[in-house]
Design an enzyme around this catalytic site. Sequence first.
Site, PDB file in Angstrom:
ATOM      1  N   CYS A  49       0.985  -1.184   0.032  1.00  0.00           N
ATOM      2  CA  CYS A  49       0.072   0.027  -0.022  1.00  0.00           C
ATOM      3  C   CYS A  49       0.664   1.217  -0.087  1.00  0.00           C
ATOM      4  CB  CYS A  49      -0.945  -0.001   1.443  1.00  0.00           C
ATOM      5  SG  CYS A  49      -1.705   1.602   1.460  1.00  0.00           S
ATOM      6  N   CYS A  52       0.603   3.302   3.606  1.00  0.00           N
ATOM      7  CA  CYS A  52       0.986   2.719   4.615  1.00  0.00           C
ATOM      8  C   CYS A  52       2.311   3.382   5.219  1.00  0.00           C
ATOM      9  CB  CYS A  52       1.059   1.246   4.786  1.00  0.00           C
ATOM     10  SG  CYS A  52      -0.565   0.455   4.986  1.00  0.00           S
ATOM     11  N   HIS A 115      -4.332   0.800   7.948  1.00  0.00           N
ATOM     12  CA  HIS A 115      -4.810   0.302   6.695  1.00  0.00           C
ATOM     13  C   HIS A 115      -6.117   0.073   6.727  1.00  0.00           C
ATOM     14  CE1 HIS A 115      -4.299  -0.839   2.458  1.00  0.00           C
ATOM     15  NE2 HIS A 115      -4.815  -1.982   2.606  1.00  0.00           N
ATOM     16  N   ASN A 153     -13.266  10.669  -0.750  1.00  0.00           N
ATOM     17  CA  ASN A 153     -14.103   9.730  -1.371  1.00  0.00           C
ATOM     18  C   ASN A 153     -14.010   8.571  -0.809  1.00  0.00           C
ATOM     19  OD1 ASN A 153     -14.893  11.392  -3.799  1.00  0.00           O
ATOM     20  ND2 ASN A 153     -12.956  10.941  -4.612  1.00  0.00           N
ATOM     21  N   SER A 161      -9.647   4.748  -5.169  1.00  0.00           N
ATOM     22  CA  SER A 161      -8.844   3.966  -5.684  1.00  0.00           C
ATOM     23  C   SER A 161      -7.784   3.429  -4.863  1.00  0.00           C
ATOM     24  CB  SER A 161      -7.919   4.627  -7.031  1.00  0.00           C
ATOM     25  OG  SER A 161      -7.306   5.642  -6.609  1.00  0.00           O
ATOM     26  N   HIS A 164      -6.600   2.265   1.665  1.00  0.00           N
ATOM     27  CA  HIS A 164      -6.107   2.789   3.034  1.00  0.00           C
ATOM     28  C   HIS A 164      -7.011   4.118   3.086  1.00  0.00           C
ATOM     29  CE1 HIS A 164      -2.878   3.267   5.771  1.00  0.00           C
ATOM     30  NE2 HIS A 164      -3.446   4.387   5.865  1.00  0.00           N
ATOM     31  N   HIS A 166      -8.489   7.695   3.457  1.00  0.00           N
ATOM     32  CA  HIS A 166      -7.765   8.931   3.233  1.00  0.00           C
ATOM     33  C   HIS A 166      -8.466   9.868   2.658  1.00  0.00           C
ATOM     34  CE1 HIS A 166      -7.639   6.927  -0.981  1.00  0.00           C
ATOM     35  NE2 HIS A 166      -7.479   8.051  -1.409  1.00  0.00           N
ATOM     36  N   GLN A 168      -8.538  14.032   0.358  1.00  0.00           N
ATOM     37  CA  GLN A 168      -7.601  14.762  -0.450  1.00  0.00           C
ATOM     38  C   GLN A 168      -7.905  16.377  -0.098  1.00  0.00           C
ATOM     39  OE1 GLN A 168      -7.711  13.552  -4.582  1.00  0.00           O
ATOM     40  NE2 GLN A 168      -8.827  11.565  -4.138  1.00  0.00           N
TER      41      GLN A 168
END
Lengths: 349, 349
Positions: A49, A52, A115, A153, A161, A164, A166, A168
């Site tokens: 990943c 990570c 993760h 998202n 995509s 993990h 996250h 933006q």
Amino acid sequence: MALLESTHRRKNPLTGRWVLVSPHRNNRPWLGATEAVNESVLPKHDESCPLCPGNTRANGDSNPDYKYTHVFRNDFGALTPNESEQSQSLESDNDLFIADEASGECRVICFSPKHNKTLPELEHDALHEVVKTWKDNYTELAQHYECVQVFENKGEIMGCSQPHPHGQVWAHSHLSTEIEAEDTQQLTYFKKHGSAMLADYVQKEQADKTRVVFENEHWLVVVPFWAAWPFETMIVTKDNIQNFSQLNDAQTDSLAQALKVLTTKYDNVFNCSFPYSMGWHNAPANRSSDEQHWRLHAHFYPPLLRSATVKKHMVGYEMLGESQRDLSAETAASILQAASTTHYKKTAG
Amino acid sequence: MALLESTHRRKNPLTGRWVLVSPHRNNRPWLGATEAVNESVLPKHDESCPLCPGNTRANGDSNPDYKYTHVFRNDFGALTPNESEQSQSLESDNDLFIADEASGECRVICFSPKHNKTLPELEHDALHEVVKTWKDNYTELAQHYECVQVFENKGEIMGCSQPHPHGQVWAHSHLSTEIEAEDTQQLTYFKKHGSAMLADYVQKEQADKTRVVFENEHWLVVVPFWAAWPFETMIVTKDNIQNFSQLNDAQTDSLAQALKVLTTKYDNVFNCSFPYSMGWHNAPANRSSDEQHWRLHAHFYPPLLRSATVKKHMVGYEMLGESQRDLSAETAASILQAASTTHYKKTAG
Ligand SMILES: O=P(O)(O)O[C@H]1O[C@H](CO)[C@@H](O)[C@H](O)[C@H]1O
Ligand SMILES: O=P(O)(O)O[C@H]1O[C@H](CO)[C@@H](O)[C@H](O)[C@H]1O
């Protein structure tokens, strides 16, 4: 009340757009595509990943051994910093071919080193750090860019995509279409009423309670009267706050709590990791005005409609005409009100 | 030309909304969800299909043994006819809770008796009948409703719940959000320039040719300069026509040809049945004005980005900010220009 049972339209005062509400259509059978539920159990740490701690990304950078959040520039950002000094209009000799240069910065925010932990599964201190990271990145980027869009998202069906958890940040100098619309609408309201649209709205929803999902000292979580997505909500400040940089520690803490409650309730609606796109609307930065017409708020747009696998499609009529919903905002609110604040994974175990 | 390579925004003059274009992002890897390709071969006739000739629908009605198209009222329509005579405003004592009654009619249009033939696979005479059915239903419904939305959702990923090729018509008296926006924008342009926006636009695209996918005597198929979806197109009339009821036989025939070419090219881009939502924007009906600012046109919004299984997600940033695309409109147009007009199923056999 007639409003809840017969077909009607409601107007979103923040954008000026309408939504068609067809409550009688709730019981329509669904024979179309269903979404796969991702039941795969993720490991705490995944060697492959790029998000990570300790792992190396495609561009060769290594992630630090971070404890809370980690922020880096998006290797495939839609916006890149401006090489030239002055932004220029590219084509505007007429009213048909209008184009402007655009530049900016795109960052990725890893919510935690884990993760396999989404927002509702984080402890309070970790969520507090997420909010602080939003605030810090906003504050830094708002020095250079008028429009700083913080968002997440969540889930494969939202085009996410990387599993993990996250979010933006996309920052740029022009105002995006949505921010421009909300700015204009809130300013018009302010000039007419002498008060901020969302401040008045918070008060009316607090008094009415029908659509309120949760509130604490500083924040209101509400299914807006004009919600388009089945379980759409807003988190709105109760204070006179226009952007993230103004958040004090109590407001940050209170927001961490509101986030925990809302995202936990979401997961409990269909006992699944509830997909959504969410994001924050700050007042445009660096303007001479004091932005009193604006209130800091987040929109949550989750697509699921009636199970973990059946989502609402905003397609044909919605793209050509306007958004349409079956479930009324009030019904959605009552489902979210009833949803437990203890995450289903904890009660299941 | 700098425009094509560096990040920029383009403005949609029909809606006033912008799209962010990031051509440098074309090569970003995709690790997210992919769509299942539906390779199942459908039978010509399916006993259990509520749209096939002779079959009985859920409400007990039997479909006739139709030869071309068949139209019936949607059993689960989002809009139902008004029981009361007068439409009334439901809540509008303030600027926050605005709601109006809405009523109308929803119809389903089976494109042909064949369960397994999509538009590009129909013969010319069958496509001519589809256009005639759009025209006839528009003309009838426009006597009662200002806004008659003809559209098609194609493919499971567009929320299409029945594989039998079909479109829909939703008719109502209010103007939908999109029609209202396009009406205002076209009227503003007309007042300023003394000519119709889309008439001028057709001329400029015809002269430039870069974004033109196909044209015949009466219609232009173009990837609009401001396209948001990867392979978005418009079909625009070249004539002084505002709505379907004005179509003569030559224009109907010419449109059937344009439809065949565009949908065949779409299927040939990724050798699959290309999903999309498409629909027609007619000028609002029953107004005293002559609608000279308006031109009849269709929008095609297909979601596929770079293969039959990887689609563009209009999510986080797009929902909170504005639409974003990687592939430029010009690149998309050149791909569609190069695509064959012979359907891949015919060449494959
Ligand atoms: O009418 P259908 O095909 O059952 O439903 C589909 O198209 C409608 C009109 O675009 C949408 O409102 C629905 O969300 C979609 O699933
Ligand atoms: O940035 P990601 O997660 O790779 O990509 C996702 O979010 C972006 C911002 O909302 C969208 O433009 C992409 O279409 C989507 O797939």
